[in-house]
Design an enzyme around this catalytic site. Structure first.
Site, PDB file in Angstrom:
ATOM      1  N   ARG A 107       0.880  -1.177   0.000  1.00 21.28           N
ATOM      2  CA  ARG A 107       0.000   0.000   0.000  1.00 21.28           C
ATOM      3  C   ARG A 107       0.906   1.213   0.000  1.00 21.28           C
ATOM      4  O   ARG A 107       1.701   1.399   0.934  1.00 21.28           O
ATOM      5  CB  ARG A 107      -0.913  -0.005   1.231  1.00 21.28           C
ATOM      6  CG  ARG A 107      -1.600   1.327   1.452  1.00 21.28           C
ATOM      7  CD  ARG A 107      -2.726   1.276   2.458  1.00 21.28           C
ATOM      8  NE  ARG A 107      -3.875   0.578   1.905  1.00 21.28           N
ATOM      9  CZ  ARG A 107      -5.088   0.586   2.461  1.00 21.28           C
ATOM     10  NH1 ARG A 107      -5.293   1.235   3.596  1.00 21.28           N
ATOM     11  NH2 ARG A 107      -6.081  -0.069   1.904  1.00 21.28           N
ATOM     12  N   HIS A 134      -7.269   0.970  -6.430  1.00 20.52           N
ATOM     13  CA  HIS A 134      -7.518   0.074  -5.289  1.00 20.52           C
ATOM     14  C   HIS A 134      -8.187  -1.195  -5.832  1.00 20.52           C
ATOM     15  O   HIS A 134      -9.370  -1.443  -5.598  1.00 20.52           O
ATOM     16  CB  HIS A 134      -8.407   0.783  -4.254  1.00 20.52           C
ATOM     17  CG  HIS A 134      -8.381   0.176  -2.886  1.00 20.52           C
ATOM     18  ND1 HIS A 134      -7.658  -0.967  -2.582  1.00 20.52           N
ATOM     19  CD2 HIS A 134      -9.007   0.533  -1.734  1.00 20.52           C
ATOM     20  CE1 HIS A 134      -7.834  -1.254  -1.293  1.00 20.52           C
ATOM     21  NE2 HIS A 134      -8.646  -0.371  -0.761  1.00 20.52           N
ATOM     22  N   GLN A 137     -10.139  -3.790  -3.632  1.00 18.64           N
ATOM     23  CA  GLN A 137     -11.419  -3.263  -3.167  1.00 18.64           C
ATOM     24  C   GLN A 137     -12.490  -3.460  -4.241  1.00 18.64           C
ATOM     25  O   GLN A 137     -13.582  -3.952  -3.949  1.00 18.64           O
ATOM     26  CB  GLN A 137     -11.264  -1.766  -2.840  1.00 18.64           C
ATOM     27  CG  GLN A 137     -12.526  -1.147  -2.297  1.00 18.64           C
ATOM     28  CD  GLN A 137     -12.909  -1.708  -0.941  1.00 18.64           C
ATOM     29  OE1 GLN A 137     -12.082  -1.761  -0.029  1.00 18.64           O
ATOM     30  NE2 GLN A 137     -14.145  -2.150  -0.791  1.00 18.64           N
ATOM     31  N   ASP A 229     -17.375   7.141  -1.136  1.00 17.77           N
ATOM     32  CA  ASP A 229     -16.130   6.997  -0.378  1.00 17.77           C
ATOM     33  C   ASP A 229     -15.886   8.341   0.315  1.00 17.77           C
ATOM     34  O   ASP A 229     -16.554   9.337   0.009  1.00 17.77           O
ATOM     35  CB  ASP A 229     -14.985   6.643  -1.341  1.00 17.77           C
ATOM     36  CG  ASP A 229     -13.658   6.351  -0.632  1.00 17.77           C
ATOM     37  OD1 ASP A 229     -13.646   6.189   0.598  1.00 17.77           O
ATOM     38  OD2 ASP A 229     -12.621   6.290  -1.340  1.00 17.77           O
ATOM     39  N   CYS A 269     -16.363   1.534   0.632  1.00 18.31           N
ATOM     40  CA  CYS A 269     -15.171   0.728   0.900  1.00 18.31           C
ATOM     41  C   CYS A 269     -14.794   0.740   2.378  1.00 18.31           C
ATOM     42  O   CYS A 269     -14.104  -0.161   2.845  1.00 18.31           O
ATOM     43  CB  CYS A 269     -14.008   1.219   0.054  1.00 18.31           C
ATOM     44  SG  CYS A 269     -13.639   2.970   0.309  1.00 18.31           S
ATOM     45  N   ARG A 297     -13.540  -8.731   1.057  1.00 14.41           N
ATOM     46  CA  ARG A 297     -12.111  -8.473   0.835  1.00 14.41           C
ATOM     47  C   ARG A 297     -11.311  -9.725   1.163  1.00 14.41           C
ATOM     48  O   ARG A 297     -10.393 -10.117   0.435  1.00 14.41           O
ATOM     49  CB  ARG A 297     -11.632  -7.300   1.714  1.00 14.41           C
ATOM     50  CG  ARG A 297     -12.201  -5.924   1.365  1.00 14.41           C
ATOM     51  CD  ARG A 297     -11.617  -5.362   0.087  1.00 14.41           C
ATOM     52  NE  ARG A 297     -10.169  -5.269   0.133  1.00 14.41           N
ATOM     53  CZ  ARG A 297      -9.473  -4.281   0.704  1.00 14.41           C
ATOM     54  NH1 ARG A 297     -10.098  -3.243   1.239  1.00 14.41           N
ATOM     55  NH2 ARG A 297      -8.151  -4.278   0.704  1.00 14.41           N
TER      56      ARG A 297
HETATM   57  N1  NVA Z   1     -10.044   6.641  -1.001  1.00 12.53           N
HETATM   58  C1  NVA Z   1      -9.672   6.194   0.306  1.00 12.53           C
HETATM   59  C2  NVA Z   1      -9.860   4.716   0.433  1.00 12.53           C
HETATM   60  C3  NVA Z   1      -9.491   4.120   1.764  1.00 12.53           C
HETATM   61  C4  NVA Z   1      -9.657   2.646   1.808  1.00 12.53           C
HETATM   62  C5  NVA Z   1      -8.215   6.592   0.564  1.00 12.53           C
HETATM   63  O1  NVA Z   1      -7.406   6.463  -0.350  1.00 12.53           O
HETATM   64  O2  NVA Z   1      -7.920   7.046   1.668  1.00 12.53           O
HETATM   65  N1   CP Z   2     -11.239  -0.337   2.419  1.00  9.67           N
HETATM   66  C1   CP Z   2      -9.958  -0.386   2.846  1.00  9.67           C
HETATM   67  O1   CP Z   2      -9.027  -0.600   2.092  1.00  9.67           O
HETATM   68  O2   CP Z   2      -9.833  -0.211   4.197  1.00  9.67           O
HETATM   69  P1   CP Z   2      -8.463  -0.061   5.023  1.00  9.67           P
HETATM   70  O3   CP Z   2      -7.876   1.277   4.691  1.00  9.67           O
HETATM   71  O4   CP Z   2      -8.897  -0.171   6.460  1.00  9.67           O
HETATM   72  O5   CP Z   2      -7.537  -1.169   4.628  1.00  9.67           O
END
Ligand code: NVA
Ligand code: CP
Length: 310
Positions: A107, A134, A137, A229, A269, A297
């Site tokens: 990540r 993502h 997801q 989101d 998500c 997931r």
């Molecule tokens: N769009 C959000 C998704 C978190 C799972 C982010 O990137 O923070």
């Molecule tokens: N939806 C998602 O990826 O959640 P986290 O940021 O908790 O991993």
């Protein structure tokens, strides 16, 4: 035949429609096995490194638990705890980890960092969120839509809010699966043009309609699933105040939900901010499938890990 063995998953652009539907089929099978307590140690003795530059609840736990359920082991590596945080290069990190582990999940902020990691890794690399994509997801999201609605063809998903990583991966997933996808974002917060165009090109082959609008009611009209989101993603915190203003008309509330089909589901998500992008009434209401979505997931990533590393 497993066409994904040894490959990376950096975005859903690399997967064919068949590969996506197969992953979802396998995930549904693995979900059943896990519920029935049937052992499925398809990755016995394998190890996956998990590098995190950003926070996570679902991704970290679902990958770690999933690897464990498959008989393997996952290592949590926070960027700042490994030498990467002190300036060791991404290529050197990739080459070293490749000598120890069977797969690397990452990540990161920049999508190009994940591409660089993959280019230097001899083991599969899984993108667990970048600023642009993502994919894991979106796989879980489409799996959830399929479980509830039973089909992909002719379905419509509406995404309301920030044209971010989640929106990008959903547009690509929908395009590949022949699901119509209407995105409604405020001006200046639309999904990236290059990614939108790629999704639209894919949709030409599958017959899906991919559109980017500014009117949330128009996007939601006739939708089988309404998705949103957070308005401020990880890494954009300094824009929080201005975003709060810009996104006000894009809240998913009961009034907006009433523009969708009467049996539409609500997806997110997570993590969510109640009172911002969604009201408590919707996310905690009967149309919400957000916790099934979060659970999926686990199942879809298990299917993915088996396909790449099995
Ligand atoms: N769009 C959000 C998704 C978190 C799972 C982010 O990137 O923070
Ligand atoms: N939806 C998602 O990826 O959640 P986290 O940021 O908790 O991993």
């Amino acid at each position: 035949a497993n066409s994904l063995k040894g490959k990376h998953l950096l975005s859903l652009l690399e997967l064919s429609t068949d590969e996506i539907t197969q992953l979802i089929d396998v995930a549904i099978g693995l979900k059943k096995m896990q519920k029935q307590g049937e052992p499925h140690h398809y990755l016995k003795g394998k190890t996956m490194a998990m590098i995190f530059e950003k926070s996570s609840t679902r991704t970290r736990v679902s990958f770690e638990v999933g690897m464990n359920q498959l008989g393997g082991h996952a290592l949590f590596l926070s960027r700042d705890d490994i030498q990467l945080g002190r300036g060791e290069t991404v290529p050197d990190t990739a080459k070293v980890l490749s000598r120890y582990v069977d797969g690397i999940m990452i990540r990161a902020y920049e999508h190009t960092a994940v591409e660089e990691l993959a280019a230097n890794s001899s083991v599969p690399v899984i993108n667990a969120l970048t600023d642009d994509h993502h994919p894991c997801q979106a796989l879980a999201d489409l799996m959830t839509l399929y479980e509830v609605k039973g089909t992909f063809a002719g379905r419509k998903l509406a995404y309301v809010g920030d044209g971010n990583n989640v929106a990008h991966s959903l547009m690509i997933a929908c395009a590949k699966l022949g699901v119509d996808c209407s995105v409604a974002s405020p001006e200046g917060y639309e999904p990236k043009k290059e990614i939108t165009e790629l999704a639209m090109d894919i949709a030409k082959e599958t017959g899906a309609v991919i559109e980017v609008l500014h009117d949330p009611h128009a996007a939601v009209s006739g939708a089988d699933a309404v998705y949103t989101d957070v308005w401020t993603s990880m890494g954009w915190e300094e824009e929080q105040e201005i975003r709060l203003q810009a996104f006000q008309p894009y809240q998913v509330n009961s009034e907006l939900m009433s523009s969708a089909k009467s049996d539409a589901i609500f997806l997110h998500c997570l993590p969510a901010k109640r009172g911002e992008e969604v009201t408590a009434e919707v996310i905690d209401g009967p149309q919400s499938y957000v916790f099934d979505e979060a659970e999926n997931r686990l199942h879809v990533q298990k299917a993915l890990m088996v396909a790449l590393m099995g």
